[in-house]
Write an enzyme that holds these catalytic residues in place. Structure first.
Site, PDB file in Angstrom:
ATOM      1  N   GLY A  37       0.758  -1.633   0.181  1.00  0.00           N
ATOM      2  CA  GLY A  37       0.148  -2.439   1.228  1.00  0.00           C
ATOM      3  C   GLY A  37       1.099  -3.505   1.734  1.00  0.00           C
ATOM      4  O   GLY A  37       2.306  -3.298   1.844  1.00  0.00           O
ATOM      5  N   SER A  38       0.578  -4.688   1.988  1.00  0.00           N
ATOM      6  CA  SER A  38       1.311  -5.717   2.729  1.00  0.00           C
ATOM      7  C   SER A  38       2.535  -6.274   2.009  1.00  0.00           C
ATOM      8  O   SER A  38       3.394  -6.888   2.659  1.00  0.00           O
ATOM      9  CB  SER A  38       0.373  -6.861   3.099  1.00  0.00           C
ATOM     10  OG  SER A  38      -0.591  -6.423   4.036  1.00  0.00           O
TER      11      SER A  38
END
Length: 239
Positions: free
Chosen positions: A68-69
């Site tokens: 993810g981020s």
């Protein structure tokens, strides 16, 4: 949880949630629960062995997850290094990027409006990452993905390290949608040790270090019989 010295690759601390007593590894903490005891007795011998193996696993080195981020700094670092973007470039986040039949949304559904590169990272903006990846293209994205050590073992001095190479795209499999999702860390897996080692390369001046846990082994007379020295595996980006 891990704490790493970004300049040397030394692991200062490492923990995960599968707790057990290292001095009594065969004892299962959950046995204190009567309901678990009953379930354990119903398990086959193979299931019991699998449970123990999962309990003993070090998630940080043998298990993988979709990052993810936390992958976004990698995307930005690669684009900056290649001169594809500058810190002054701006991106317009409307909250969604439509691509073919896919809608890729930002966590802020209303959109961030105009962001520069620093703002895109600070706000963790998905559309900005997509626009950056479109400028990079598949070949450059894949090159830096490999250069930062993803899909390969880090060489940490712990047993059974996984590479997660079967849980990432091959270059030929990266189309426009896959490229977009890769830019904000979705569609592939990494291990925790890969992720922290790559992030340290972003902030330490560009050196992908070989992580290690043991600094020295000293005998009873105080002599150093084994020592790990910081080792650069790859020079990924410039400072």
């Amino acid at each position: 949880i891990m704490v790493m010295n970004p300049n040397t690759g030394e692991i200062y601390a490492m923990a995960d949630s599968s707790s057990f007593d290292l001095n009594k590894p065969d004892e299962i903490p959950a046995m204190e629960n009567e309901e678990f005891q009953a379930m354990w007795e119903e398990m086959s011998e193979e299931d019991q062995i699998n449970y123990k193996n999962n309990m003993w696993n070090n998630f940080n080195t043998v298990s993988s997850f979709e990052p993810g981020s936390i992958f976004k700094p990698i995307t930005v670092a690669a684009a900056l290094e290649e001169g594809i973007i500058t810190p002054q470039d701006t991106f317009n986040c409307t909250g969604v990027v439509e691509m073919y039949e896919e809608e890729m949304r930002c966590h802020l559904r209303s959109g961030h409006n105009i962001l520069d590169v620093q703002g895109a990272l600070a706000q963790s903006c998905n559309p900005a990452m997509i626009y950056i990846s479109q400028r990079m293209g598949r070949d450059i994205m894949y090159k830096y993905f490999k250069d930062f050590g993803f899909s390969a073992q880090t060489g940490i001095d712990l047993p059974a390290e996984e590479s997660a190479e079967k849980a990432v795209y091959t270059k030929d499999a990266i189309g426009p949608v896959e490229l977009a999702t890769m830019s904000f860390g979705q569609g592939f897996n990494v291990t925790s040790i890969q992720a922290i080692t790559a992030f340290c390369a972003v902030i330490n001046g560009g050196n992908l270090m070989k992580p290690y846990v043991v600094s020295q082994v000293i005998d009873t007379e105080g002599n150093i019989v084994y020592e790990n020295q910081p080792q650069i595996r790859n020079r990924v980006i410039s400072r």
